[in-house]
Design an enzyme around this catalytic site. Structure first.
Site, short mmCIF file in Angstrom:
data_model
loop_
_atom_site.label_atom_id
_atom_site.label_comp_id
_atom_site.label_asym_id
_atom_site.label_seq_id
_atom_site.Cartn_x
_atom_site.Cartn_y
_atom_site.Cartn_z
CB ILE A 163 -2.36 22.76 76.83
CG1 ILE A 163 -3.24 23.98 76.52
CG2 ILE A 163 -2.21 22.53 78.32
CD1 ILE A 163 -2.99 25.22 77.31
CB SER A 192 1.95 20.86 73.49
OG SER A 192 3.16 21.06 74.17
CE1 TYR A 199 7.70 26.29 73.96
CE2 TYR A 199 6.96 24.13 74.70
CZ TYR A 199 6.85 25.51 74.73
OH TYR A 199 5.90 26.11 75.51
CB THR A 244 6.23 28.30 71.19
OG1 THR A 244 4.93 27.77 70.86
CG2 THR A 244 6.10 29.16 72.44
CE LYS A 251 0.81 29.70 71.88
NZ LYS A 251 1.53 29.56 73.14
CG HIS A 260 3.60 30.79 77.14
ND1 HIS A 260 4.43 30.35 76.14
CD2 HIS A 260 3.31 29.68 77.87
CE1 HIS A 260 4.62 29.05 76.26
NE2 HIS A 260 3.95 28.62 77.30
NE ARG A 271 1.89 28.05 81.48
CZ ARG A 271 1.52 27.29 82.49
NH1 ARG A 271 0.52 27.67 83.25
NH2 ARG A 271 2.13 26.14 82.74
C1 FNR Z 1 0.60 26.49 78.01
N1 FNR Z 1 1.02 27.13 76.84
C2 FNR Z 1 1.86 26.49 75.96
N2 FNR Z 1 2.25 27.10 74.81
C3 FNR Z 1 3.04 26.47 73.92
O1 FNR Z 1 3.36 27.04 72.88
N3 FNR Z 1 3.46 25.19 74.17
C4 FNR Z 1 3.12 24.52 75.30
O2 FNR Z 1 3.51 23.37 75.50
C5 FNR Z 1 2.33 25.20 76.26
N4 FNR Z 1 1.98 24.58 77.43
C6 FNR Z 1 1.10 25.20 78.29
C7 FNR Z 1 0.69 24.54 79.46
C8 FNR Z 1 -0.24 25.12 80.30
C9 FNR Z 1 -0.68 24.37 81.52
C10 FNR Z 1 -0.78 26.39 79.98
C11 FNR Z 1 -1.84 27.03 80.85
C12 FNR Z 1 -0.36 27.07 78.85
C13 FNR Z 1 0.47 28.46 76.49
C14 FNR Z 1 -0.85 28.31 75.71
O3 FNR Z 1 -0.60 27.80 74.43
C15 FNR Z 1 -1.55 29.68 75.56
O4 FNR Z 1 -0.65 30.61 75.04
C16 FNR Z 1 -2.09 30.17 76.91
O5 FNR Z 1 -2.74 29.11 77.57
C17 FNR Z 1 -3.04 31.33 76.72
O6 FNR Z 1 -3.43 31.86 77.94
P1 FNR Z 1 -4.86 31.53 78.63
O7 FNR Z 1 -5.91 32.05 77.72
O8 FNR Z 1 -4.93 30.06 78.81
O9 FNR Z 1 -4.82 32.23 79.94
#
Ligand code: FNR
Length: 408
Positions: free
Chosen positions: A112, A140, A169, A195, A277, A301, A304
């Site tokens: 995150i 992250s 990334y 990712t 991912k 994701h 998102r």
């Molecule tokens: C993410 N996610 C995410 N994934 C990733 O690969 N790198 C990242 O930096 C982020 N940043 C991120 C920020 C925020 C605020 C959220 C909510 C999500 C996606 C995360 O790893 C994951 O895939 C999702 O959060 C899964 O969905 P739920 O279960 O949180 O709804």
């Protein structure tokens, strides 16, 4: 019950009951109820009140009309566990095997970004919570502190603790990508989580309406401003001109030209296993594993990126089959919609080795920093432990589709 009696009781009970006892005895002895709400819906509502409007929108929001976020949850509602009786479940084993490691629990904290908008200590607090709870953590690329500082909190170089991964990334600047990978390896991370579903930032209406992109404020770019290859691109050091650094970050953070042919470069660059991912199609999963990936994370994701995308859970069985068909040892992870212990069980039953927990721990972090994340982790683990036992299993490794009612 006296304090001493309740301490003995806590120490002697399995995890789920231990947590129940902790909460109930505290409530009965002192009248205190959990300050971090137990129910996900209440957790989210309280976090909304505690966070700034734009930070909450950033965490809670999804792409477009957010239909993907909704179907991620609906897909869980389409599956039902079938509790079995008269099986000895007095002791439970929550461990699972992922890559060459044993995880203490079948979930990790998802990568995150920009956790600094949820709590000042951001990723450092989450990392401390993960280490204290002995739960794997995925740092992250967009962490609010450099990956080395997060690793120090995780004690990533410590072989005894839960494994920790670095999420990558892939930058348009190959030198930056190479530098991030090398730094992750040096810092002691156990795997790279690459990712693939973010070659562009999704169309997120809440953030657009709020005119809010935290990176432009210099938030969530610590891995770049601390990176020698990234700093080489700047006219002035980020300490003197953070706006230039932020603009440069937006330009380079993700490379939309990537194709399967590029994966070889990464596999050659690092000795760490690479898990891809954001995979939702069995064909993509097959190609990732055939190219050399050690596994995949089935994920959209958290809704998102693409509005009206398929629910990640609905793709899990087919992707898991494709992955294992290509390489029986490859890991299959899952995220997008996991909220409670029973959700973890359903994902395991549909073919995941383990899952990633996302938004729930963000809300815990926003409410009470490290302690908030620990409370969320403790509750999910306890709920999982009891749901496992009450479904008639004593080991998560044994959970498969026989745990589910047939669907039409
Ligand atoms: C993410 N996610 C995410 N994934 C990733 O690969 N790198 C990242 O930096 C982020 N940043 C991120 C920020 C925020 C605020 C959220 C909510 C999500 C996606 C995360 O790893 C994951 O895939 C999702 O959060 C899964 O969905 P739920 O279960 O949180 O709804």
């Amino acid at each position: 019950m006296s304090d001493d009696e309740s301490d003995d009781f806590r120490a002697s009970t399995p995890y789920g009951r231990h947590r129940q006892t902790e909460v109930f005895t505290t409530g009965m002895l002192t009248g205190e109820t959990p300050s971090v709400p137990v129910a996900y819906e209440d957790l989210k509502a309280e976090a909304m009140d505690a966070m700034s409007e734009e930070a909450y929108a950033y965490v809670a929001g999804g792409a477009g009309g957010e239909s993907t976020k909704r179907v991620n949850r609906d897909a869980f509602d389409d599956h039902r566990l079938v509790p079995r009786v008269l099986r000895d479940t007095s002791e439970r084993d929550l461990r699972v095997d992922v890559l060459d490691d044993t995880w203490p629990v079948p979930f990790a904290l998802a990568p995150i970004g920009v956790q600094g908008v949820m709590c000042d200590d951001g990723d450092l607090a989450s990392a401390r919570a993960a280490a204290a709870e002995d739960v794997p953590y995925v740092t992250s690329t967009q962490s609010s502190y450099p990956l080395e500082d997060v690793a120090a909190e995780l004690d990533a170089a410590d072989d005894d603790g839960a494994p920790n991964w670095f999420q990558l990334y892939w930058s348009t600047d190959r030198d930056v990508t190479a530098s991030l990978v090398d730094r992750a390896e040096d810092a002691g991370y156990d795997a790279i989580c690459l990712t693939l579903d973010t070659p562009h930032l999704g169309w997120r209406e809440r953030d657009l309406q709020g005119g809010y992109l935290p990176f432009l404020d210099g938030k969530g770019i610590a891995n770049y401003t601390s990176d020698p290859a990234f700093r080489d691109r700047l006219d002035a050091p980020p300490e003197e001109n953070v706006r230039e650094a932020a603009r440069e970050f937006v330009d380079v953070f993700a490379d939309p030209t990537l194709s399967f042919a590029d994966l070889d470069w990464l596999f050659d660059r690092t000795d760490l296993p690479v898990v891809c991912k954001g995979v939702l199609h069995p064909g993509d999963a097959r190609r990732c594993v055939a190219a050399g990936a050690a596994g995949v994370v089935v994920s959209n994701h958290g809704g998102r990126q693409v509005d009206r995308a398929v629910a990640a859970l609905d793709r899990l069985p087919a992707v898991a089959d494709a992955v294992r068909d290509e390489d029986a040892d490859a890991a299959v992870l899952f995220d997008s919609g996991v909220r409670r212990g029973a959700d973890v069980l359903v994902a395991l039953a549909l073919g995941a080795d383990a899952v990633l927990l996302g938004r729930p721990y963000c809300y815990g972090l926003a409410l009470d920093g490290e302690d908030g994340v620990r409370a969320v982790v403790s509750n999910v683990r306890a709920d999982l432990d009891l749901s496992l036992a009450l479904t008639g299993y004593d080991a998560v490794r044994d959970v498969d589709d026989a745990a589910l009612a047939p669907t039409d």
